[in-house]
Scaffold this motif. Structure first.
Motif, mmCIF file in Angstrom:
data_model
loop_
_atom_site.group_PDB
_atom_site.id
_atom_site.type_symbol
_atom_site.label_atom_id
_atom_site.label_comp_id
_atom_site.label_asym_id
_atom_site.label_seq_id
_atom_site.Cartn_x
_atom_site.Cartn_y
_atom_site.Cartn_z
ATOM 1 N N ILE A 183 5.319 10.407 3.927
ATOM 2 C CA ILE A 183 4.324 9.982 3.699
ATOM 3 C C ILE A 183 4.583 8.914 2.176
ATOM 4 C CG2 ILE A 183 2.655 11.348 1.832
ATOM 5 C CD1 ILE A 183 3.293 14.068 2.656
ATOM 6 N N VAL A 184 6.114 9.557 1.914
ATOM 7 C CA VAL A 184 5.984 8.061 0.992
ATOM 8 C C VAL A 184 6.383 7.047 1.922
ATOM 9 C CG1 VAL A 184 7.695 7.017 -1.073
ATOM 10 C CG2 VAL A 184 7.192 9.633 -0.692
ATOM 11 N N ILE A 185 6.660 7.200 2.792
ATOM 12 C CA ILE A 185 6.839 5.539 3.639
ATOM 13 C C ILE A 185 5.546 4.871 4.006
ATOM 14 C CG2 ILE A 185 8.103 4.414 5.535
ATOM 15 C CD1 ILE A 185 10.226 6.819 4.997
ATOM 16 N N VAL A 186 4.434 6.109 5.183
ATOM 17 C CA VAL A 186 4.292 5.585 5.329
ATOM 18 C C VAL A 186 2.505 4.871 4.078
ATOM 19 C CG1 VAL A 186 1.770 5.695 6.746
ATOM 20 C CG2 VAL A 186 3.648 6.768 7.117
ATOM 21 N N PHE A 187 2.741 5.278 3.342
ATOM 22 C CA PHE A 187 1.802 5.109 1.570
ATOM 23 C C PHE A 187 1.850 3.419 1.653
ATOM 24 C CE2 PHE A 187 -0.338 9.406 -0.258
ATOM 25 C CZ PHE A 187 -0.875 9.671 1.000
ATOM 26 N N LEU A 188 3.497 3.858 0.843
ATOM 27 C CA LEU A 188 4.255 2.127 1.229
ATOM 28 C C LEU A 188 3.859 1.077 2.030
ATOM 29 C CD1 LEU A 188 6.348 1.264 -1.533
ATOM 30 C CD2 LEU A 188 8.467 2.037 -0.249
ATOM 31 N N ALA A 189 4.014 1.450 2.801
ATOM 32 C CA ALA A 189 3.491 0.836 4.041
ATOM 33 C C ALA A 189 2.053 0.124 3.713
ATOM 34 C CB ALA A 189 3.659 1.092 5.177
ATOM 35 N N GLY A 190 1.182 0.328 4.111
ATOM 36 C CA GLY A 190 0.160 0.903 2.915
ATOM 37 C C GLY A 190 -0.724 -0.450 2.660
ATOM 38 N N TYR A 191 0.359 0.283 1.236
ATOM 39 C CA TYR A 191 0.288 -0.395 -0.234
ATOM 40 C C TYR A 191 0.950 -1.935 0.392
ATOM 41 C CZ TYR A 191 1.841 -2.620 -5.004
ATOM 42 O OH TYR A 191 1.725 -2.872 -5.974
#
Lengths: 244, 234
Positions: free
Chosen positions: A113-121
Protein backbone atom coordinates in the motif's frame (compact mmCIF):
# COMPACT_ATOMS: atom_id res chain seq x y z
CA UNK A 1 7.01 -15.16 21.01
CA UNK A 2 10.54 -15.05 19.68
CA UNK A 3 9.65 -17.88 17.30
CA UNK A 4 6.61 -16.05 15.98
CA UNK A 5 8.62 -12.89 15.33
CA UNK A 6 11.41 -14.82 13.64
CA UNK A 7 8.90 -16.68 11.50
CA UNK A 8 7.20 -13.40 10.49
CA UNK A 9 10.52 -11.83 9.64
CA UNK A 10 11.51 -14.70 7.38
CA UNK A 11 8.10 -14.89 5.74
CA UNK A 12 8.40 -11.23 4.79
CA UNK A 13 11.94 -11.74 3.51
CA UNK A 14 10.81 -14.73 1.44
CA UNK A 15 7.98 -12.79 -0.18
CA UNK A 16 10.24 -9.93 -1.18
CA UNK A 17 12.71 -12.39 -2.67
CA UNK A 18 9.99 -13.83 -4.83
CA UNK A 19 10.27 -12.32 -8.32
CA UNK A 20 6.59 -13.08 -9.05
CA UNK A 21 5.54 -10.97 -6.12
CA UNK A 22 7.71 -8.06 -7.15
CA UNK A 23 6.48 -8.31 -10.74
CA UNK A 24 2.76 -8.95 -10.24
CA UNK A 25 2.12 -7.07 -7.03
CA UNK A 26 4.38 -4.07 -7.37
CA UNK A 27 5.65 -3.58 -10.90
CA UNK A 28 2.44 -4.39 -12.82
CA UNK A 29 0.02 -2.23 -10.80
CA UNK A 30 2.40 0.70 -10.93
CA UNK A 31 2.92 0.26 -14.67
CA UNK A 32 -0.85 0.03 -15.24
CA UNK A 33 -1.29 3.09 -13.14
CA UNK A 34 1.20 5.02 -15.20
CA UNK A 35 -0.34 3.88 -18.51
CA UNK A 36 -3.97 4.57 -17.63
CA UNK A 37 -3.38 7.92 -16.03
CA UNK A 38 -0.74 9.30 -18.40
CA UNK A 39 -0.57 7.53 -21.74
CA UNK A 40 -4.07 6.37 -22.52
CA UNK A 41 -6.50 9.26 -22.79
CA UNK A 42 -9.48 8.09 -20.79
CA UNK A 43 -11.48 11.23 -21.52
CA UNK A 44 -12.39 11.66 -17.88
CA UNK A 45 -13.18 15.33 -17.28
CA UNK A 46 -11.70 15.62 -13.77
CA UNK A 47 -8.14 14.30 -14.13
CA UNK A 48 -7.24 14.81 -10.48
CA UNK A 49 -10.20 12.74 -9.33
CA UNK A 50 -9.46 10.01 -11.88
CA UNK A 51 -5.83 9.80 -10.76
CA UNK A 52 -6.87 9.32 -7.15
CA UNK A 53 -9.63 6.88 -8.12
CA UNK A 54 -7.34 4.77 -10.26
CA UNK A 55 -4.64 4.79 -7.61
CA UNK A 56 -7.10 3.04 -5.30
CA UNK A 57 -7.98 0.58 -8.08
CA UNK A 58 -4.35 -0.35 -8.50
CA UNK A 59 -3.62 -0.54 -4.78
CA UNK A 60 -6.49 -2.96 -4.23
CA UNK A 61 -5.43 -4.87 -7.36
CA UNK A 62 -1.90 -5.22 -5.97
CA UNK A 63 -2.94 -6.31 -2.50
CA UNK A 64 -5.62 -8.71 -3.72
CA UNK A 65 -3.04 -10.39 -5.95
CA UNK A 66 -0.52 -11.10 -3.25
CA UNK A 67 -3.24 -12.22 -0.85
CA UNK A 68 -4.68 -14.82 -3.23
CA UNK A 69 -1.55 -15.92 -5.04
CA UNK A 70 1.41 -15.63 -2.68
CA UNK A 71 -0.30 -16.90 0.38
CA UNK A 72 -2.23 -19.75 -1.22
CA UNK A 73 0.37 -21.10 -3.61
CA UNK A 74 3.05 -21.04 -0.96
CA UNK A 75 0.88 -23.14 1.33
CA UNK A 76 0.36 -25.74 -1.38
CA UNK A 77 4.07 -25.76 -2.11
CA UNK A 78 5.02 -26.38 1.50
CA UNK A 79 2.44 -29.12 1.73
CA UNK A 80 3.56 -31.00 -1.38
CA UNK A 81 7.25 -30.74 -0.67
CA UNK A 82 6.92 -32.26 2.78
CA UNK A 83 7.89 -29.11 4.61
CA UNK A 84 4.55 -28.84 6.43
CA UNK A 85 5.01 -32.39 7.69
CA UNK A 86 8.48 -31.58 8.89
CA UNK A 87 7.14 -28.51 10.70
CA UNK A 88 4.82 -30.76 12.69
CA UNK A 89 7.89 -32.32 14.32
CA UNK A 90 8.96 -29.03 15.83
CA UNK A 91 7.51 -27.58 19.03
CA UNK A 92 6.26 -24.62 16.97
CA UNK A 93 2.47 -25.15 16.93
CA UNK A 94 0.65 -25.08 13.61
CA UNK A 95 -1.65 -22.27 14.71
CA UNK A 96 1.42 -20.14 15.42
CA UNK A 97 2.91 -21.09 12.08
CA UNK A 98 -0.28 -20.15 10.27
CA UNK A 99 -0.72 -16.91 12.20
CA UNK A 100 2.87 -15.85 11.55
CA UNK A 101 2.37 -16.43 7.85
CA UNK A 102 -0.86 -14.48 7.92
CA UNK A 103 0.67 -11.63 9.88
CA UNK A 104 3.72 -11.55 7.62
CA UNK A 105 1.40 -11.35 4.65
CA UNK A 106 -0.49 -8.43 6.19
CA UNK A 107 2.77 -6.58 6.70
CA UNK A 108 3.48 -7.19 3.02
CA UNK A 109 0.07 -5.70 2.21
CA UNK A 110 0.89 -2.65 4.27
CA UNK A 111 4.23 -2.22 2.51
CA UNK A 112 2.55 -2.67 -0.89
CA UNK A 113 0.00 0.00 0.00
CA UNK A 114 2.74 2.42 0.99
CA UNK A 115 4.76 1.69 -2.16
CA UNK A 116 1.83 2.05 -4.58
CA UNK A 117 0.55 5.18 -2.82
CA UNK A 118 4.02 6.64 -3.03
CA UNK A 119 4.16 5.83 -6.74
CA UNK A 120 0.84 7.64 -7.21
CA UNK A 121 2.19 10.64 -5.43
CA UNK A 122 5.43 10.65 -7.41
CA UNK A 123 3.90 9.89 -10.82
CA UNK A 124 0.87 12.16 -10.73
CA UNK A 125 1.24 14.19 -7.57
CA UNK A 126 -2.04 12.71 -6.30
CA UNK A 127 -3.17 14.94 -3.48
CA UNK A 128 -5.48 13.69 -0.78
CA UNK A 129 -6.06 14.92 2.72
CA UNK A 130 -4.01 13.23 5.43
CA UNK A 131 -7.11 11.48 6.74
CA UNK A 132 -8.00 10.23 3.25
CA UNK A 133 -4.54 8.71 2.80
CA UNK A 134 -4.71 7.07 6.20
CA UNK A 135 -8.28 5.81 5.99
CA UNK A 136 -8.01 4.50 2.47
CA UNK A 137 -4.79 2.71 3.52
CA UNK A 138 -6.46 1.20 6.57
CA UNK A 139 -9.46 0.18 4.50
CA UNK A 140 -7.30 -1.61 1.92
CA UNK A 141 -5.34 -3.34 4.66
CA UNK A 142 -8.34 -4.58 6.66
CA UNK A 143 -10.58 -5.37 3.70
CA UNK A 144 -7.77 -7.55 2.30
CA UNK A 145 -8.48 -10.15 4.99
CA UNK A 146 -11.30 -11.90 3.07
CA UNK A 147 -8.83 -12.33 0.20
CA UNK A 148 -6.35 -13.93 2.56
CA UNK A 149 -9.12 -16.36 3.44
CA UNK A 150 -9.58 -16.97 -0.29
CA UNK A 151 -5.83 -17.54 -0.46
CA UNK A 152 -6.04 -20.13 2.28
CA UNK A 153 -8.81 -21.81 0.28
CA UNK A 154 -6.40 -21.96 -2.67
CA UNK A 155 -3.91 -23.34 -0.16
CA UNK A 156 -6.00 -26.48 0.32
CA UNK A 157 -5.35 -27.61 -3.27
CA UNK A 158 -3.19 -30.63 -3.87
CA UNK A 159 -0.90 -29.46 -6.65
CA UNK A 160 1.07 -26.27 -7.14
CA UNK A 161 0.17 -26.21 -10.86
CA UNK A 162 -3.57 -26.38 -10.17
CA UNK A 163 -3.30 -23.82 -7.39
CA UNK A 164 -1.39 -21.33 -9.50
CA UNK A 165 -3.61 -21.84 -12.54
CA UNK A 166 -6.85 -21.53 -10.63
CA UNK A 167 -5.71 -18.61 -8.51
CA UNK A 168 -4.51 -16.73 -11.60
CA UNK A 169 -7.92 -17.07 -13.23
CA UNK A 170 -9.80 -16.11 -10.07
CA UNK A 171 -7.50 -13.16 -9.51
CA UNK A 172 -7.80 -11.73 -13.00
CA UNK A 173 -11.54 -12.37 -13.23
CA UNK A 174 -12.14 -10.72 -9.87
CA UNK A 175 -9.97 -7.76 -10.83
CA UNK A 176 -11.53 -7.16 -14.24
CA UNK A 177 -15.19 -7.85 -13.42
CA UNK A 178 -14.84 -6.10 -10.08
CA UNK A 179 -13.91 -2.87 -11.86
CA UNK A 180 -10.29 -2.61 -10.78
CA UNK A 181 -9.05 -2.18 -14.34
CA UNK A 182 -12.01 -0.21 -15.73
CA UNK A 183 -14.79 1.39 -13.67
CA UNK A 184 -17.88 -0.80 -13.80
CA UNK A 185 -20.08 2.02 -15.16
CA UNK A 186 -18.36 1.39 -18.50
CA UNK A 187 -19.70 -2.21 -18.44
CA UNK A 188 -22.96 -3.53 -19.90
CA UNK A 189 -25.71 -3.67 -17.28
CA UNK A 190 -25.62 -7.44 -16.69
CA UNK A 191 -21.88 -7.29 -15.90
CA UNK A 192 -22.50 -4.40 -13.55
CA UNK A 193 -25.07 -6.52 -11.76
CA UNK A 194 -22.57 -9.34 -11.37
CA UNK A 195 -19.85 -6.97 -10.20
CA UNK A 196 -21.98 -5.72 -7.35
CA UNK A 197 -21.93 -9.18 -5.84
CA UNK A 198 -18.18 -9.64 -6.06
CA UNK A 199 -15.83 -9.07 -3.12
CA UNK A 200 -13.33 -7.35 -5.40
CA UNK A 201 -15.82 -4.66 -6.40
CA UNK A 202 -16.59 -3.88 -2.77
CA UNK A 203 -12.92 -3.97 -1.85
CA UNK A 204 -12.28 -1.26 -4.46
CA UNK A 205 -15.52 0.57 -3.83
CA UNK A 206 -14.72 1.28 -0.19
CA UNK A 207 -11.43 2.91 -1.17
CA UNK A 208 -13.02 4.81 -4.09
CA UNK A 209 -15.62 6.21 -1.73
CA UNK A 210 -12.97 7.37 0.71
CA UNK A 211 -10.97 9.30 -1.90
CA UNK A 212 -14.21 10.82 -3.19
CA UNK A 213 -14.93 12.21 0.24
CA UNK A 214 -17.52 9.72 1.49
CA UNK A 215 -17.10 6.50 3.40
CA UNK A 216 -17.49 2.83 2.44
CA UNK A 217 -21.12 1.68 1.94
CA UNK A 218 -22.65 -0.67 4.46
CA UNK A 219 -23.18 -3.16 1.60
CA UNK A 220 -19.42 -3.31 1.16
CA UNK A 221 -18.90 -4.27 4.79
CA UNK A 222 -21.67 -6.81 4.64
CA UNK A 223 -20.54 -8.49 1.43
CA UNK A 224 -16.87 -8.60 2.42
CA UNK A 225 -17.68 -10.07 5.83
CA UNK A 226 -20.01 -12.56 4.15
CA UNK A 227 -17.27 -13.71 1.77
CA UNK A 228 -14.78 -13.89 4.64
CA UNK A 229 -17.07 -16.26 6.52
CA UNK A 230 -17.77 -18.40 3.43
CA UNK A 231 -14.10 -18.70 2.45
CA UNK A 232 -13.05 -19.50 6.01
CA UNK A 233 -15.72 -22.13 6.51
CA UNK A 234 -14.86 -23.75 3.19
CA UNK A 235 -11.11 -23.73 3.87
CA UNK A 236 -11.54 -25.17 7.36
CA UNK A 237 -13.96 -27.89 6.28
CA UNK A 238 -11.78 -28.96 3.33
CA UNK A 239 -8.75 -29.09 5.58
CA UNK A 240 -10.66 -31.20 8.12
CA UNK A 241 -11.70 -33.62 5.41
CA UNK A 242 -8.12 -33.93 4.18
CA UNK A 243 -6.79 -34.67 7.63
CA UNK A 244 -9.49 -37.19 8.48
CA UNK B 1 17.39 -48.33 32.59
CA UNK B 2 14.74 -45.77 31.90
CA UNK B 3 12.63 -46.45 28.84
CA UNK B 4 12.15 -43.47 26.55
CA UNK B 5 9.84 -45.01 24.04
CA UNK B 6 7.04 -47.46 24.70
CA UNK B 7 5.17 -49.08 21.87
CA UNK B 8 2.31 -51.30 22.99
CA UNK B 9 0.41 -53.52 20.56
CA UNK B 10 0.45 -50.95 17.81
CA UNK B 11 -1.30 -51.63 14.53
CA UNK B 12 -1.60 -49.30 11.57
CA UNK B 13 -3.92 -49.98 8.69
CA UNK B 14 -4.31 -47.94 5.51
CA UNK B 15 -7.67 -49.00 4.15
CA UNK B 16 -7.41 -52.73 3.79
CA UNK B 17 -3.63 -53.00 3.93
CA UNK B 18 -2.01 -53.53 7.29
CA UNK B 19 1.29 -51.66 7.29
CA UNK B 20 2.21 -52.44 10.90
CA UNK B 21 0.68 -55.36 12.73
CA UNK B 22 0.50 -55.59 16.51
CA UNK B 23 3.99 -54.38 17.28
CA UNK B 24 5.38 -53.86 20.79
CA UNK B 25 8.80 -52.80 22.01
CA UNK B 26 10.48 -50.37 24.38
CA UNK B 27 13.61 -48.35 23.81
CA UNK B 28 15.89 -47.34 26.67
CA UNK B 29 17.56 -44.02 27.22
CA UNK B 30 20.97 -43.73 25.63
CA UNK B 31 20.65 -46.69 23.32
CA UNK B 32 21.21 -46.82 19.59
CA UNK B 33 18.67 -48.88 17.78
CA UNK B 34 18.52 -49.89 14.15
CA UNK B 35 15.18 -50.69 12.60
CA UNK B 36 16.07 -53.03 9.80
CA UNK B 37 13.92 -54.50 7.09
CA UNK B 38 13.25 -54.64 3.38
CA UNK B 39 11.26 -51.92 1.61
CA UNK B 40 7.63 -51.94 2.64
CA UNK B 41 8.32 -53.75 5.92
CA UNK B 42 6.71 -50.99 7.98
CA UNK B 43 9.84 -49.18 9.13
CA UNK B 44 8.84 -45.71 8.02
CA UNK B 45 5.26 -46.18 9.19
CA UNK B 46 6.54 -47.15 12.64
CA UNK B 47 8.86 -44.15 12.78
CA UNK B 48 6.04 -41.87 11.62
CA UNK B 49 3.85 -43.12 14.45
CA UNK B 50 6.64 -42.60 16.98
CA UNK B 51 6.96 -39.06 15.64
CA UNK B 52 3.24 -38.43 15.97
CA UNK B 53 2.82 -37.91 12.23
CA UNK B 54 0.54 -40.92 11.94
CA UNK B 55 -2.05 -42.05 14.42
CA UNK B 56 -1.99 -45.78 15.25
CA UNK B 57 -5.18 -47.60 14.27
CA UNK B 58 -4.87 -49.66 17.43
CA UNK B 59 -2.56 -49.69 20.42
CA UNK B 60 -0.68 -47.02 22.26
CA UNK B 61 2.65 -45.36 21.87
CA UNK B 62 4.48 -42.91 24.12
CA UNK B 63 7.70 -40.90 24.05
CA UNK B 64 9.06 -39.70 27.39
CA UNK B 65 5.83 -41.21 28.82
CA UNK B 66 3.75 -38.70 26.88
CA UNK B 67 1.84 -38.51 23.65
CA UNK B 68 4.30 -37.90 20.78
CA UNK B 69 2.33 -34.82 19.72
CA UNK B 70 2.90 -32.96 23.00
CA UNK B 71 4.95 -29.79 22.65
CA UNK B 72 7.17 -30.93 25.54
CA UNK B 73 8.03 -34.04 23.54
CA UNK B 74 8.65 -32.09 20.35
CA UNK B 75 11.12 -29.94 22.26
CA UNK B 76 13.25 -32.99 23.01
CA UNK B 77 13.25 -34.78 19.66
CA UNK B 78 14.86 -34.21 16.30
CA UNK B 79 14.41 -36.08 13.06
CA UNK B 80 15.67 -36.52 9.54
CA UNK B 81 12.94 -37.78 7.24
CA UNK B 82 12.99 -39.09 3.71
CA UNK B 83 11.76 -36.79 0.96
CA UNK B 84 11.74 -33.46 2.65
CA UNK B 85 12.75 -30.53 0.56
CA UNK B 86 13.79 -27.36 2.30
CA UNK B 87 11.76 -24.18 2.35
CA UNK B 88 12.58 -21.88 -0.56
CA UNK B 89 13.89 -18.32 -0.75
CA UNK B 90 15.98 -18.68 2.39
CA UNK B 91 19.70 -19.26 2.76
CA UNK B 92 21.16 -22.15 4.73
CA UNK B 93 22.03 -20.00 7.69
CA UNK B 94 18.59 -18.40 7.73
CA UNK B 95 16.83 -21.76 7.80
CA UNK B 96 18.97 -22.74 10.79
CA UNK B 97 18.21 -19.48 12.55
CA UNK B 98 14.49 -19.97 11.91
CA UNK B 99 14.59 -23.52 13.19
CA UNK B 100 16.55 -22.68 16.31
CA UNK B 101 13.89 -20.14 17.24
CA UNK B 102 11.29 -22.91 17.58
CA UNK B 103 13.04 -24.60 20.50
CA UNK B 104 13.38 -23.67 24.14
CA UNK B 105 17.06 -24.66 24.45
CA UNK B 106 18.55 -24.72 20.98
CA UNK B 107 22.19 -25.46 20.20
CA UNK B 108 24.10 -22.28 19.54
CA UNK B 109 24.67 -21.47 15.89
CA UNK B 110 28.42 -22.04 16.27
CA UNK B 111 27.97 -25.46 17.84
CA UNK B 112 25.45 -26.45 15.24
CA UNK B 113 27.76 -25.48 12.41
CA UNK B 114 30.78 -27.19 13.87
CA UNK B 115 28.93 -30.41 14.76
CA UNK B 116 27.37 -30.81 11.35
CA UNK B 117 30.33 -29.58 9.33
CA UNK B 118 28.35 -27.10 7.29
CA UNK B 119 30.73 -24.69 5.64
CA UNK B 120 30.38 -21.04 4.74
CA UNK B 121 29.45 -21.76 1.17
CA UNK B 122 26.54 -23.98 2.18
CA UNK B 123 25.35 -21.47 4.73
CA UNK B 124 25.24 -18.71 2.15
CA UNK B 125 23.59 -20.73 -0.59
CA UNK B 126 19.81 -20.89 -1.13
CA UNK B 127 18.78 -23.79 1.03
CA UNK B 128 16.66 -25.44 -1.65
CA UNK B 129 19.47 -25.14 -4.21
CA UNK B 130 21.94 -27.20 -2.18
CA UNK B 131 23.15 -30.47 -3.68
CA UNK B 132 21.76 -33.78 -2.41
CA UNK B 133 24.58 -34.39 0.06
CA UNK B 134 24.58 -30.80 1.25
CA UNK B 135 20.82 -30.91 1.77
CA UNK B 136 21.23 -34.02 3.87
CA UNK B 137 23.81 -32.21 5.96
CA UNK B 138 21.43 -29.30 6.43
CA UNK B 139 18.69 -31.78 7.33
CA UNK B 140 21.04 -33.24 9.93
CA UNK B 141 21.62 -29.76 11.33
CA UNK B 142 17.86 -29.13 11.48
CA UNK B 143 17.41 -32.39 13.39
CA UNK B 144 19.98 -31.22 15.93
CA UNK B 145 18.83 -27.59 16.12
CA UNK B 146 16.83 -28.06 19.30
CA UNK B 147 19.60 -30.00 21.06
CA UNK B 148 17.32 -33.06 21.31
CA UNK B 149 17.69 -36.05 23.64
CA UNK B 150 16.12 -38.40 21.13
CA UNK B 151 16.93 -38.55 17.44
CA UNK B 152 15.23 -40.30 14.54
CA UNK B 153 16.93 -40.89 11.22
CA UNK B 154 14.84 -42.45 8.49
CA UNK B 155 17.14 -44.01 5.86
CA UNK B 156 19.76 -41.34 6.56
CA UNK B 157 22.45 -42.54 4.18
CA UNK B 158 20.50 -43.47 1.07
CA UNK B 159 22.14 -41.82 -1.91
CA UNK B 160 25.25 -40.72 -0.02
CA UNK B 161 28.74 -41.68 -1.20
CA UNK B 162 31.11 -43.66 1.01
CA UNK B 163 32.90 -40.65 2.46
CA UNK B 164 29.68 -38.84 3.27
CA UNK B 165 28.29 -42.00 4.78
CA UNK B 166 31.34 -42.52 7.00
CA UNK B 167 31.19 -38.89 7.98
CA UNK B 168 27.57 -39.19 8.97
CA UNK B 169 28.16 -42.22 11.18
CA UNK B 170 31.11 -40.52 12.87
CA UNK B 171 28.76 -37.73 13.90
CA UNK B 172 26.20 -40.24 15.11
CA UNK B 173 28.85 -41.92 17.26
CA UNK B 174 29.63 -38.56 18.75
CA UNK B 175 25.96 -38.02 19.61
CA UNK B 176 25.90 -41.47 21.18
CA UNK B 177 28.81 -40.55 23.40
CA UNK B 178 26.88 -37.50 24.54
CA UNK B 179 24.23 -39.88 25.84
CA UNK B 180 21.64 -39.23 23.18
CA UNK B 181 19.21 -41.90 22.11
CA UNK B 182 19.36 -42.63 18.41
CA UNK B 183 16.90 -44.59 16.31
CA UNK B 184 17.50 -45.16 12.63
CA UNK B 185 16.01 -47.20 9.85
CA UNK B 186 18.13 -48.76 7.19
CA UNK B 187 18.19 -51.60 4.76
CA UNK B 188 21.94 -51.96 4.84
CA UNK B 189 22.87 -54.85 7.13
CA UNK B 190 26.36 -53.48 7.58
CA UNK B 191 25.17 -50.15 8.94
CA UNK B 192 22.85 -51.84 11.39
CA UNK B 193 25.70 -54.07 12.59
CA UNK B 194 28.30 -51.36 12.88
CA UNK B 195 26.38 -48.52 14.44
CA UNK B 196 23.69 -49.94 16.66
CA UNK B 197 23.74 -52.01 19.81
CA UNK B 198 20.30 -53.34 19.09
CA UNK B 199 18.56 -54.39 15.90
CA UNK B 200 14.82 -54.64 15.50
CA UNK B 201 14.06 -56.61 12.38
CA UNK B 202 10.82 -55.87 10.54
CA UNK B 203 9.15 -57.87 7.83
CA UNK B 204 5.60 -57.57 6.49
CA UNK B 205 4.65 -55.13 9.22
CA UNK B 206 5.76 -57.36 12.07
CA UNK B 207 8.82 -57.60 14.27
CA UNK B 208 10.43 -60.92 13.43
CA UNK B 209 13.52 -60.49 15.58
CA UNK B 210 14.81 -58.12 18.22
CA UNK B 211 18.42 -58.67 19.17
CA UNK B 212 21.10 -57.00 21.23
CA UNK B 213 24.78 -57.33 20.45
CA UNK B 214 24.00 -59.71 17.65
CA UNK B 215 24.99 -59.58 14.03
CA UNK B 216 22.12 -59.09 11.66
CA UNK B 217 23.19 -62.02 9.52
CA UNK B 218 22.90 -64.37 12.50
CA UNK B 219 19.51 -62.94 13.35
CA UNK B 220 18.37 -63.48 9.81
CA UNK B 221 19.51 -67.08 9.77
CA UNK B 222 17.51 -67.75 12.92
CA UNK B 223 14.27 -66.15 12.02
CA UNK B 224 13.68 -65.93 8.35
CA UNK B 225 12.72 -68.69 6.09
CA UNK B 226 15.42 -68.54 3.45
CA UNK B 227 12.80 -68.59 0.75
CA UNK B 228 11.21 -65.33 1.81
CA UNK B 229 11.96 -63.09 -1.17
CA UNK B 230 11.72 -59.90 0.87
CA UNK B 231 14.33 -61.05 3.34
CA UNK B 232 16.53 -62.29 0.56
CA UNK B 233 16.70 -58.76 -0.75
CA UNK B 234 18.37 -57.50 2.41
Amino acid sequence: MNAILTQCKFEIIRIFRNPYFVFWSLFMPILFYFIFTNIVNTGVPDQGEWQAYYLMSMTTFSVMGSAIMNFGIRMVQEQTEGWSTFMKLTPFPSWAYFSSKMFGQLIIHLLSIVIVFLAGYLINGVSLSVSQWIFSGIWVLIASIPFLALGSLVGTMKKVETASGVSNIIYLALAIVGGMWMPINTFPTFLQNIAEWLPSYHFGSGAWNIVQGTSPDWQSYLILIGYLIIFLLLAVSIRRKQEA
Amino acid sequence: MQSLIQVNNVTKRFGKTTAVNNVSFTIEKGSTVAILGPNGAGKTTTISMMLGLLEPTEGRLTLFSEDPKEVAVRNRIGAMLQEVSVIDKLRGREVLELFRSYYTNPLSMEELISVTGLNDEMLKKWANKLSGGQKRRLGFALALAGNPDLLFFDEPTVGLDITARRNFWEKVNMLKEQGKTVIFTTHYLQEADDFSERIILFNNGEIIADGRQMKSSIMLRHVASPSDPAIKML
